[in-house]
Design an enzyme around this catalytic site. Structure first.
Site, PDB file in Angstrom:
ATOM      1  N   GLY A   1       0.719  -0.839  -0.370  1.00  0.00           N
ATOM      2  CA  GLY A   1       0.014  -0.256   0.071  1.00  0.00           C
ATOM      3  C   GLY A   1       0.606   1.364  -0.216  1.00  0.00           C
ATOM      4  O   GLY A   1       1.705   0.970  -0.667  1.00  0.00           O
ATOM      5  N   SER A   2       0.432   2.582   0.071  1.00  0.00           N
ATOM      6  CA  SER A   2       0.989   3.588   0.790  1.00  0.00           C
ATOM      7  C   SER A   2       2.386   3.430   1.592  1.00  0.00           C
ATOM      8  O   SER A   2       3.129   4.511   1.573  1.00  0.00           O
ATOM      9  CB  SER A   2      -0.063   4.619   1.162  1.00  0.00           C
TER      10      SER A   2
END
Length: 661
Positions: free
Chosen positions: A327-328
């Site tokens: 993810g981020s």
């Protein structure tokens, strides 16, 4: 008529018979002498040794298995002695089941004991003794001893048992030992260490118990015992004492481990915390865990079935073999790559309208209407997807791959546990090989790169790799091999040896670029003006935290709008968080994944906060603090969000959402 005797003939015949008899006697005597010479001269040494073997028995003395302690000396695996009731099937004179029935009249034998015995019997050699009951009481030993003559092939033995005092705590680190099965016995017999395992019936099966089996086992000792013709021991002639196994001194802080495991509550997931300057693994959490004590005597069928069929997969070592999209949490590395490649400067900014268009396909940001003006600092602090859509498109997948690889993404870290997975760091070559039977599917497309740039798509890494990467970033590019065993203490000499005495390498990075990324990660947890995505979770901390939140999809819903509340719990997004602190002189770096928990800021970051508070401040969660609550229905996603199919080719006009942290 009178018969006339031929005296000469009779004398000649007598002499011939006498000669034959004497010759026969000499031949027999010669054979006896020859046999005597053969036995007493030619074969003297061989038969002397056999005689000694019959008179003297060489009895192995099994060494004490080495202890396992944490970095502060807390015992995590120890030994204790107890009596076991054991049956050697090859020596029985009656039917096995009838023998067990008779034994049950003297000693308590429950159905689970019988089931475990049957399973162990299938794994053992027929001439090996197999326990039917362990940890006999003194009364049970006395009752059996009085009736021992009735049970040839059944013995009471004093054995050393392994004990894990903390139960489930750090179970995936320690692993467990178990009885040697047939395949393991064959492997030992074929090894150079076969003699050292004489008398040993247990071996490390999982975790550090298996990885450090050779060191933990020690050196077997021997006694020379003189025996009578009936096999009874008369006296001990000599003794070579065993050398205990080495003590494993772990890098783990078991109190930190406990706090993190409790902080996970009912959630599934993993956390790995590392000391950046040394590579010491401070906490290694895989939730849920299991009790390794169940395996020492041979786990019963019911317990094994419960562990093996549980949908929560308690036997899975998540930090080592669980792979997740980052993810981020991938964005700081993307930003650092942009600086190192010269594709972006820290003050380079864009106007984020809330989406990015590529080939007629719309890639959405997590925020409706966008974040407005975004530079590199704000792109990390606010976790702006559009910034990285553009950056990934400019950089290209192969440059992303080449930059990320030295950080350990998609590579085994070499930690001292077996069965580590490599994960997936995608590239054009990887996709071609992955879909080599379907060249069309193996073609890299622009949408693949866009998904990769925000940590989704084909990205798939272990929590251990994520923790290793953030520790390397915190350590300014100096790579330290992560390890669970800090030192080995020799069982004989008690000399201690470091397992990882020096760095493994360095990534050539510019310090000013690293400082830019670190400042932005500090903004994630401390800048309310950006605003940082984890500011609320770290409000009031007396130390500086560099962090990054992340949320990663578990499943793609092609052509459908993602609604967390309407999605089955095990298909909801994973929450992630990476961090190191203090930001200026990092003492701890960590990465964690909370499965199906939603946003990284709301669930994963609070767990990290508890870990950092304890390790840096000695602060324990108060009695009023509760484990992270597990909401029945998480907050629904924005209406215009659509979950993409990771790495799939896209059609013009489609929409793809960004990460929501």
């Amino acid at each position: 008529m009178t018969e006339i005797k031929d005296s000469d003939r009779e004398i000649h015949l007598f002499r011939m018979r006498l000669t034959a008899m004497v010759l026969f006697v000499f031949i027999c005597f010669g054979l006896l002498v020859a046999r005597f010479v053969w036995l007493q001269v030619v074969k003297h040494d061989q038969y002397m040794a056999q005689a000694e073997d019959n008179r003297i028995a060489l009895v192995p003395i099994v060494p004490n298995r080495g202890l396992i302690v944490d970095r502060n000396g807390v015992v995590l695996a120890s030994n204790y002695s107890a009596y076991t009731l054991e049956i050697t099937p090859s020596k029985l004179e009656a039917n096995l089941d009838s023998v067990i029935d008779e034994l049950a009249k003297l000693v308590t034998i429950e159905p689970k004991d019988r089931k475990r015995f049957k399973r162990l019997l299938e794994e053992s050699r027929n001439f090996s003794s197999v326990p039917i009951r362990t940890r006999l009481t003194d009364d049970e030993v006395a009752r059996f001893t009085a009736q021992r003559f009735r049970f040839p092939g059944v013995e009471v033995q004093a054995r050393l048992f392994r004990q894990y005092p903390l139960g489930e705590v750090a179970s995936h680190v320690l692993g467990y030992i178990g009885r040697i099965n047939q395949n393991e016995a064959k492997a030992i017999e074929a090894s150079d260490d076969a003699a050292n395992y004489n008398g040993t019936d247990h071996i490390g099966k999982e975790g550090l118990e298996k990885s450090y089996e050779h060191q933990l086992h020690g050196q077997t000792g021997y006694e020379e015992v003189e025996r009578s013709a009936g096999g009874r021991a008369i006296r001990t002639l000599s003794r070579t004492p065993p050398v205990p196994g080495s003590k494993l001194i772990l890098s783990i802080d078991i109190e930190l481990q406990k706090i993190v495991e409790q902080a996970f509550g009912d959630y599934r997931g993993a956390l790995v915390a590392i000391e950046p300057s040394t590579g010491d693994v401070l906490a290694y959490v895989s939730k849920p865990g299991y009790d390794p004590n169940l395996f020492v005597d041979g786990i019963d069928t019911q317990s094994w079935t419960e562990l093996n069929t549980s949908p929560d997969k308690p036997l899975m070592n998540r930090p080592l073999s669980g792979t997740y999209p980052p993810g981020s949490t991938f964005k700081p590395y993307m930003a650092l790559a942009a600086l190192e490649y010269g594709l972006r400067k820290p003050d380079y900014g864009i106007n984020d309208p809330g989406f990015f268009m590529l080939g007629g396909h719309r890639f959405n940001d997590d925020k409706k209407g966008g974040h407005g003006y975004i530079d590199m600092y704000r792109s990390i602090a606010m976790s702006c997807d559009v910034y990285y859509y553009q950056l990934g498109n400019d950089m290209g997948i192969d440059r992303i791959h080449d930059f990320m690889q030295p950080f350990g993404f998609g590579e085994k870290t070499g930690i001292d546990l077996e069965h580590e997975k490599t994960g997936v760091l995608p590239s054009q070559q990887w996709k071609r090989e992955r879909f080599r039977r379907n060249p069309r599917a193996g073609k890299w497309v622009g949408g693949d790169t866009i998904s990769i740039s925000i940590g989704n798509g084909f990205n798939s890494y272990t929590p251990l790799q994520m923790a290793h990467a953030v520790a390397t970033l915190a350590n300014d590019g100096v790579i330290m091999k992560p390890h669970l065993v800090k030192m080995l203490e020799d069982g004989g000499s008690h000399v201690r040896t470091l397992t990882v005495p020096k760095e493994s390498g360095r990534i050539p990075l510019k310090q000013e670029n690293i400082d830019v990324i670190k400042r932005a990660m500090v903004g994630v947890t401390s800048d309310p003006k950006a605003p940082g995505t984890a500011v609320l979770q770290f409000r009031g901390v007396p130390y500086t935290v560099a962090g990054k939140t992340g949320t990663a999809q578990v499943v793609g819903l092609k052509g459908q709008k993602y609604n967390a509340a309407a999605t089955p719990e095990r298909l909801r997004d994973n929450a992630l968080f990476i961090a190191f602190a203090p930001a200026d002189h990092p003492r701890i770096a960590l990465a964690l994944v909370v499965e199906n928990a939603g946003w990284g800021a709301s669930v994963a970051a609070p767990i990290a906060r508890k870990a950092l508070d304890y390790y840096l401040l000695g602060k324990r969660p108060g009695e009023a603090d509760k484990p992270a609550p597990k909401p029945a229905d998480p907050v629904p996603a924005d209406e215009d969000q659509v979950a993409p199919t990771a790495g799939a080719d896209f059609k013009p006009g489609g929409e793809t959402p960004g990460n929501k942290d």
